[in-house]
Design a protein around this motif. Structure first.
Motif, mmCIF file in Angstrom:
data_model
loop_
_atom_site.group_PDB
_atom_site.id
_atom_site.type_symbol
_atom_site.label_atom_id
_atom_site.label_comp_id
_atom_site.label_asym_id
_atom_site.label_seq_id
_atom_site.Cartn_x
_atom_site.Cartn_y
_atom_site.Cartn_z
ATOM 1 N N VAL A 1 0.833 -1.210 0.000
ATOM 2 C CA VAL A 1 0.000 0.000 0.000
ATOM 3 C C VAL A 1 0.865 1.257 0.000
ATOM 4 C CG1 VAL A 1 -1.691 1.327 1.318
ATOM 5 C CG2 VAL A 1 -1.947 -1.149 1.111
ATOM 6 N N LEU A 2 1.903 1.272 0.849
ATOM 7 C CA LEU A 2 2.776 2.449 0.935
ATOM 8 C C LEU A 2 3.585 2.638 -0.340
ATOM 9 C CD1 LEU A 2 4.035 2.079 4.620
ATOM 10 C CD2 LEU A 2 2.437 3.785 3.741
ATOM 11 N N ALA A 3 4.011 1.533 -0.973
ATOM 12 C CA ALA A 3 4.742 1.640 -2.236
ATOM 13 C C ALA A 3 3.850 2.220 -3.320
ATOM 14 C CB ALA A 3 5.267 0.263 -2.653
ATOM 15 N N LEU B 1 5.702 5.495 -4.102
ATOM 16 C CA LEU B 1 6.543 5.171 -5.258
ATOM 17 C C LEU B 1 5.728 4.913 -6.512
ATOM 18 C CD1 LEU B 1 9.092 2.745 -3.517
ATOM 19 C CD2 LEU B 1 9.262 5.232 -3.832
ATOM 20 N N LYS B 2 4.398 5.035 -6.395
ATOM 21 C CA LYS B 2 3.494 4.817 -7.535
ATOM 22 C C LYS B 2 3.634 3.410 -8.114
ATOM 23 C CE LYS B 2 2.343 9.076 -6.991
ATOM 24 N NZ LYS B 2 1.079 9.379 -6.245
ATOM 25 N N GLU B 3 3.994 2.451 -7.255
ATOM 26 C CA GLU B 3 4.051 1.065 -7.700
ATOM 27 C C GLU B 3 2.619 0.549 -7.867
ATOM 28 O OE1 GLU B 3 6.284 -1.209 -8.486
ATOM 29 O OE2 GLU B 3 8.056 0.058 -8.247
ATOM 30 N N VAL C 1 9.981 1.439 2.274
ATOM 31 C CA VAL C 1 9.388 2.116 1.110
ATOM 32 C C VAL C 1 9.919 3.538 0.979
ATOM 33 C CG1 VAL C 1 7.241 3.036 0.130
ATOM 34 C CG2 VAL C 1 7.284 0.734 1.108
ATOM 35 N N PHE C 2 9.744 4.329 2.022
ATOM 36 C CA PHE C 2 10.027 5.758 1.958
ATOM 37 C C PHE C 2 11.517 6.049 1.803
ATOM 38 C CE2 PHE C 2 10.359 10.116 3.637
ATOM 39 C CZ PHE C 2 9.354 10.728 2.896
ATOM 40 N N TYR C 3 12.383 5.199 2.379
ATOM 41 C CA TYR C 3 13.821 5.460 2.342
ATOM 42 C C TYR C 3 14.549 4.577 1.325
ATOM 43 C CZ TYR C 3 12.959 8.182 6.523
ATOM 44 O OH TYR C 3 12.478 9.122 7.406
ATOM 45 N N LYS C 4 13.798 3.962 0.415
ATOM 46 C CA LYS C 4 14.412 3.087 -0.587
ATOM 47 C C LYS C 4 15.456 3.823 -1.427
ATOM 48 C CE LYS C 4 13.522 0.405 -4.752
ATOM 49 N NZ LYS C 4 14.622 -0.522 -4.444
ATOM 50 N N ASN C 5 15.123 4.993 -1.908
ATOM 51 C CA ASN C 5 16.044 5.749 -2.759
ATOM 52 C C ASN C 5 17.152 6.424 -1.945
ATOM 53 O OD1 ASN C 5 14.597 5.105 -5.123
ATOM 54 N ND2 ASN C 5 13.148 6.780 -4.735
ATOM 55 N N ARG D 1 6.338 -0.649 -11.611
ATOM 56 C CA ARG D 1 5.991 0.602 -12.291
ATOM 57 C C ARG D 1 6.873 0.799 -13.521
ATOM 58 N NH1 ARG D 1 8.163 5.669 -11.976
ATOM 59 N NH2 ARG D 1 9.454 5.057 -10.201
ATOM 60 N N MET D 2 8.152 0.475 -13.418
ATOM 61 C CA MET D 2 9.069 0.620 -14.555
ATOM 62 C C MET D 2 8.671 -0.314 -15.697
ATOM 63 S SD MET D 2 12.770 1.025 -12.657
ATOM 64 C CE MET D 2 13.604 1.068 -14.239
ATOM 65 N N ASP D 3 8.225 -1.520 -15.352
ATOM 66 C CA ASP D 3 7.796 -2.459 -16.386
ATOM 67 C C ASP D 3 6.584 -1.924 -17.145
ATOM 68 O OD1 ASP D 3 9.766 -4.303 -15.745
ATOM 69 O OD2 ASP D 3 8.524 -5.293 -14.244
#
Length: 312
Positions: free
Chosen positions: A111-113, A117-119, A176-180, A300-302
């Motif tokens: 849910v958070l992603a 992250l718009k996943e 999720v939030f600190y992935k990048n 999302r990238m896919d």
């Protein structure tokens, strides 16, 4: 879609060692020499020292003040709130309730992603999480010798359940939030600051327990268990988590949370406290099937690359 063996192996290794925490902690705490809060303090403090020692053998890395503040909040979600709320929550509710609630972490991550992250939340991803949760619940509920679901509902148990749930939400928020952000600095730099902040935050709450601990009553087996918790289940595990966090999607990383009940069950079987049966075999199949489904679902990238928004 390439399979990142290093990322998957790191998440598997970290969660496998965390799966050993429950039986080893039971052995340590059974003697009554130290409290759960002392164990947590030793985990965080010990890992902090190990990460700082490791950093002395690495190239010095400057962290600006803004990022130090970011690391402080990351440490709250990943370590302080996650471990602190879980320990206090378990003390107020039943182990069975706590075990079941921990299966919610991958759902929170999904849910958070999707929010941050718009996943995409695809049908395959939802089904994979459902498979994993179902398998974990089969293991937990089928382990009648160790898991006792509370039959009465009271305010204390409810608060305990909420604290355990909040601990899962905090950890999901971190991955999720600190992935990048974790890609900005080296693993050692990130961990040494996060554990330092967490140790400082926890110390005021654990000082009394540390002062009253019966250190002389600890036996060699209990000391060995503490060494594993500090070195294996904390120092090495959190290094693995950052590696997995950098290389895997948050929902995929979160799915490895379901490895923990498998390891706990395997240890119980090895110690003669439990035995394998058809239900447990089905549970393991469900968990690994769920991990595979989430791993192979579209990111999302896919979707952006292929312009395909179908739930695959």
């Amino acid at each position: 879609m390439s399979f990142d063996w290093k990322g998957h192996a790191s998440m598997f290794g970290a969660n496998a060692m965390w799966g050993l925490l429950s039986p080893i902690s039971k052995v340590i705490l059974a003697g009554g020499a130290i409290t759960p809060l002392v164990v947590t303090d030793l985990r965080i403090g010990g890992a902090m020292v190990l990460f700082w020692i490791t950093s002395f053998f690495k190239k010095p890395e400057h962290v600006n003040h803004k990022d130090l503040m970011t690391l402080f909040f990351a440490s709250l979600f990943a370590i302080t709130f996650n471990q602190g709320c879980f320990i206090f929550g378990v003390s107020l509710t039943s182990p069975g309730d706590a075990s079941i609630i921990t299966t919610s972490m991958p759902l929170w991550a999904m849910v958070l992603a999707a929010l941050f992250l718009k996943e995409p939340i695809t049908g395959k991803k939802v089904l994979g999480i459902a498979f994993g949760a179902g398998g974990a619940l089969l293991l937990i509920l089928g382990n009648g010798q160790d898991v006792q679901i509370s039959s009465t509902v009271n305010n204390t148990a409810i608060w305990g359940d909420l604290l355990v749930l909040f601990a899962q939400l905090c950890y999901a928020f971190y991955i999720v939030f600190y992935k990048n952000f974790v890609n900005k600095y080296s693993l050692t730099t990130i961990m040494k600051w996060m554990f330092t902040y967490s140790f400082i935050c926890l110390l005021p709450f654990s000082t009394n327990d540390l002062m009253n601990a019966q250190w002389g009553d600890l036996h060699l087996r209990e000391i060995g268990g503490l060494v594993f918790i500090v070195v294996g289940a904390t120092f090495i595990s959190y290094m693995f988590i950052v590696i997995g966090q950098k290389r895997l999607r948050p929902t995929v990383a979160g799915m490895y949370n379901y490895i923990q009940p498998i390891v706990a069950c395997a240890v119980a079987v090895y110690l003669g406290m439990d035995s394998f049966n058809a239900i447990k075999i089905m549970a393991v199949i469900l968990i690994f099937s769920g991990v595979y489904m989430v791993t192979s679902s579209r990111s999302r990238m896919d979707l952006e690359k292929y312009g395909n928004c179908s739930n695959k």
